[in-house]
Design a protein around this motif. Structure first.
Motif, PDB file in Angstrom:
ATOM      1  N   GLY A   1       0.816  -1.208   0.000  1.00 51.87           N
ATOM      2  CA  GLY A   1       0.000   0.000   0.000  1.00 51.87           C
ATOM      3  C   GLY A   1       0.854   1.264   0.000  1.00 51.87           C
TER       4      GLY A   1
ATOM      5  N   LYS B   1      -7.847  -6.194   1.757  1.00 54.66           N
ATOM      6  CA  LYS B   1      -8.130  -5.221   2.796  1.00 54.66           C
ATOM      7  C   LYS B   1      -7.481  -3.873   2.484  1.00 54.66           C
ATOM      8  CE  LYS B   1      -8.129  -4.699   7.775  1.00 54.66           C
ATOM      9  NZ  LYS B   1      -7.722  -3.311   7.658  1.00 54.66           N
ATOM     10  N   VAL B   2      -6.194  -3.945   2.069  1.00 54.00           N
ATOM     11  CA  VAL B   2      -5.476  -2.721   1.714  1.00 54.00           C
ATOM     12  C   VAL B   2      -6.144  -2.051   0.514  1.00 54.00           C
ATOM     13  CG1 VAL B   2      -3.255  -1.812   0.949  1.00 54.00           C
ATOM     14  CG2 VAL B   2      -3.331  -3.696   2.578  1.00 54.00           C
TER      15      VAL B   2
ATOM     16  N   GLN C   1      -9.277  -1.951  -0.245  1.00 52.24           N
ATOM     17  CA  GLN C   1     -10.442  -1.190   0.189  1.00 52.24           C
ATOM     18  C   GLN C   1     -10.012   0.159   0.775  1.00 52.24           C
ATOM     19  OE1 GLN C   1     -13.571  -1.863  -0.398  1.00 52.24           O
ATOM     20  NE2 GLN C   1     -14.109   0.075   0.562  1.00 52.24           N
ATOM     21  N   GLU C   2      -8.950   0.145   1.606  1.00 49.87           N
ATOM     22  CA  GLU C   2      -8.460   1.395   2.192  1.00 49.87           C
ATOM     23  C   GLU C   2      -7.967   2.350   1.111  1.00 49.87           C
ATOM     24  OE1 GLU C   2      -6.738  -0.882   6.122  1.00 49.87           O
ATOM     25  OE2 GLU C   2      -5.378   0.338   4.910  1.00 49.87           O
ATOM     26  N   LEU C   3      -7.246   1.793   0.140  1.00 49.09           N
ATOM     27  CA  LEU C   3      -6.686   2.616  -0.920  1.00 49.09           C
ATOM     28  C   LEU C   3      -7.782   3.267  -1.765  1.00 49.09           C
ATOM     29  CD1 LEU C   3      -3.647   0.572  -2.235  1.00 49.09           C
ATOM     30  CD2 LEU C   3      -3.584   2.872  -1.310  1.00 49.09           C
ATOM     31  N   ARG C   4      -8.856   2.516  -1.997  1.00 48.42           N
ATOM     32  CA  ARG C   4      -9.965   3.072  -2.775  1.00 48.42           C
ATOM     33  C   ARG C   4     -10.529   4.299  -2.097  1.00 48.42           C
ATOM     34  NH1 ARG C   4     -13.902  -2.029  -3.630  1.00 48.42           N
ATOM     35  NH2 ARG C   4     -12.463  -3.372  -4.750  1.00 48.42           N
ATOM     36  N   GLU C   5     -10.824   4.138  -0.804  1.00 47.67           N
ATOM     37  CA  GLU C   5     -11.408   5.253  -0.063  1.00 47.67           C
ATOM     38  C   GLU C   5     -10.445   6.425  -0.027  1.00 47.67           C
ATOM     39  OE1 GLU C   5     -12.376   3.375   3.636  1.00 47.67           O
ATOM     40  OE2 GLU C   5     -13.798   2.045   2.615  1.00 47.67           O
ATOM     41  N   TRP C   6      -9.160   6.087   0.121  1.00 45.79           N
ATOM     42  CA  TRP C   6      -8.122   7.098   0.165  1.00 45.79           C
ATOM     43  C   TRP C   6      -8.024   7.833  -1.179  1.00 45.79           C
ATOM     44  CZ3 TRP C   6      -3.633   7.246  -2.696  1.00 45.79           C
ATOM     45  CH2 TRP C   6      -2.673   8.178  -2.261  1.00 45.79           C
TER      46      TRP C   6
END
Lengths: 269, 365
Positions: B136, B166-167, B169-174
């Motif tokens: 990430g 999982k990463v 999903q975080e990256l998308r939101e980010w």
């Protein structure tokens, strides 16, 4: 059983390597340090060292340039005859250096077109520096190419493309991205080239004519001293070359370790 | 800056990677190019970047035709699928690379890099090498490096393809937050329809080098323009039948098809959540056997098979599912509450039809 196996390896190592080296060292100094120094500082010996150094340096520079170029073309370009070129590059490994030298003699002999051409231009190729460089080039050419081609293939072109999207021109891409990625491969290939160039004997013997103070390299000087029963001279020069080779080998080992971690890093990405 | 491509075509040898594609990415938009692997979407991205030369067609960035500009001159930011970070350089030097090439002074370079490190939540990692970072983090360094020289557009090839779920999903939101903050015109490529739906304001669906449909995620999902889009986006039951007396006959199922002539072969598509299933054999008109029940976390998927051998998928939320006591193998009744006649190969608009009053039930979608 385990100790027996380790013992065998040690014995083999002692008989084949350590013994001869130690004996050679003792013989070099058998007539004292002064005699050793006298032998390696004689004009003939010094000329041999200088000539070997000259040939090695020129061959190294040529191999760095053309080896890198060949590796780049082989790794990146698809062209007719690519697999042929790739196969032929290993040829010097398989062909005896004496044969390599002999081929040069035939190629540049006074009866051939090439030989006649250089003859008319009063450029001495055979029994002179040019042929010795060509012979050494022939035997050392595969090292650089074999070292760099797989590295370039693993590297791929994405980093270079990334540099271009960031505004880098082709020269900047090569200097700032491609070369740094190849640096340990270059060191490794260069070390092998230098070690081989210093030690080359057969091919150089055939094309040089082994003329004292003209075309006699360090290895040829060792051979000549031995033939002339001057064992102290042969031993002293040999020991000096051995020390140089050992130093180069140490550099090689360090480079290899670094190159392996670079590849491991590349693999981790 | 606005990106526009007109009639873009790229041929490799005898194959066509991109065939006559035209679309616009509006200023400040975050647009996703969606398609299966090998559909030519990455080639479109590389053509816009200037990493490939189009066989024909025009590319405009900010209204200016850039076909004849080299990749260096196009002022684009490109994020590669496998990041392509410079392994021999630190994070700081990676991000500073483009700035050094553009001969920024040292003070400005340092300021810009530190600003980006903070923006990308990479503070304190400037001296690390790429191999010392997580997936990430590498991804964010790659985006920072692309953004550093203030490109007019940002192009990203499968930006989340190489990190774990999982990463990702975080990256998308980010990425959505980042885009909201910076508002740089962005185009990204993905094969993951869920990702395209979540991240982009608009989606362009690709298949075999052709543009299939462009629209908002909701448009593309609810009104697929082609059979390919219908199959590719989300899950859809697709059945085929022949029109008789204004109805497409598929076994015992009938779908009204007004305006189509008898004997015509038509495809009908319906989303699994429009297939209503009940234990009670008299609840709905159609009969079938329950073959499988799949637990999907937020819902259940039921697979049913009619007497004619037609296998259909149904989706049911947990609350609804719990009201029944389904046993695999039992007889069930079902109805299709909403369906679409899919467009023919020749094109033409797809027709959306509300199923003519099925058996009314308490469960409306």
């Amino acid at each position: 059983m385990r100790w027996l196996l380790i013992g065998i390896v040690w014995l083999y190592f002692l008989v084949l390597l350590v013994g001869p080296i130690l004996y050679m060292a003792s013989q070099s100094f058998s007539e004292g340090l002064a005699a050793f120094w006298a032998e390696i500082s004689r004009p003939e010996a010094l000329h041999g060292f200088t000539l070997t150094a000259e040939i090695t340096l020129i061959v190294l520079v040529l191999n760095l340039v053309f080896g890198t170029l060949t590796a780049l073309v082989l790794a990146r370009q698809q062209f007719w005859g690519r697999s042929l070129v790739s196969g032929v590059i290993d040829l010097p490994f398989a062909v005896s250096p004496v044969i390599a030298g002999f081929m040069l003699i035939l190629l540049f002999g006074p009866d051939t077109m090439l030989g006649a051409l250089f003859g008319q231009a009063h450029i001495k190729v055979l029994f002179a520096l040019p042929a010795m460089i060509l012979a050494t080039l022939f035997v050392t050419f595969p090292f650089m190419v074999r070292e760099l081609t797989p590295l370039l293939q693993t590297l791929g072109t994405e980093e270079e493309e990334a540099a271009r999207t960031l505004g880098a021109n082709e020269w900047q891409v090569f200097v700032k991205v491609t070369l740094p990625a190849l640096r340990w491969g270059l060191v490794y290939g260069a070390t092998l080239t230098v070690a081989r160039a210093i030690g080359e004997f057969g091919a150089v013997l055939v094309v040089s004519g082994n003329i004292l103070l003209l075309t006699q390299t360090a290895t040829l000087h060792i051979y000549q001293s031995y033939v002339d029963f001057n064992y102290v001279a042969a031993n002293a020069v040999a020991l000096t070359l051995l020390a140089v080779s050992f130093a180069i080998l140490t550099v090689l080992e360090i480079a290899k370790a670094r190159a392996e971690t670079t590849v491991a890093e590349a693999g981790a990405q | 800056m606005k990106i526009e491509v007109r009639g873009l075509t790229k041929k490799f040898g005898s194959g066509t990677a991109v065939g006559n594609v035209s679309f616009v990415v509006n200023e400040g938009e975050l647009l996703g190019l969606l398609g299966p692997s090998g559909s030519g979407k990455t080639t479109v991205l590389r053509l816009i970047a200037g990493l490939e030369v189009p066989t024909s067609g025009d590319i405009f960035i900010d209204g200016k035709r850039v076909n004849d500009l080299t990749v260096q001159e196009r002022n684009i930011g490109f994020v590669f699928q496998h990041y392509a970070l410079f392994k021999h350089l630190t994070v700081f030097d990676n991000i500073a690379f483009g700035l050094k090439i553009k001969k920024w002074n040292r003070h400005d370079i340092e300021q810009r890099v530190l600003e980006l490190l903070a923006l990308m939540s990479l503070d304190g990692l400037g001296r690390r090498y790429p191999h010392q970072l997580s997936g990430g983090q590498r991804q964010r360094v790659a985006i920072a490096r692309a953004l550093a020289p203030r490109p007019s557009v940002l192009l990203m090839d499968e930006p989340f393809g190489a990190v774990d779920a999982k990463v990702r999903q975080e990256l998308r939101e980010w990425l959505i937050r980042l885009h909201t903050d910076l508002n740089v015109t962005s185009l990204f490529v993905t094969h993951d329809q869920e990702e395209a739906m979540e991240v982009s304001g608009r989606i362009i669906v690709f298949s075999k080098g052709k543009l299939e449909q462009a629209g908002s995620p909701a448009d593309v999902y609810e009104e697929p323009a082609t059979e390919f889009v219908a199959r590719f986006i989300g899950s859809m039951n697709i059945v085929e039948g022949i029109v008789r007396r204004g109805q497409v006959q598929v076994g015992s199922l009938e779908f009204p098809a007004p305006g189509f002539s008898d004997g015509q072969k038509l495809q009908v598509g319906f989303r699994p959540y429009y297939v209503k299933v009940a234990e009670d054999a008299t609840r709905y008109r159609q009969q079938a056997k329950l073959r499988h029940v799949y637990f999907l976390g937020v819902a259940y998927r039921l697979e049913i098979e009619t007497a004619d051998g037609l296998v259909l998928r149904s989706r049911m939320n947990k609350e609804e599912f719990r009201r029944y006591r389904f046993v695999v193998g039992q007889a069930v009744s079902f109805a299709v509450t909403h369906f679409r006649i899919l467009p023919q190969e020749s094109g033409g608009p797809s027709t959306d039809i509300e199923a003519g009053k099925p058996i009314p039930g308490p469960l409306t979608p």
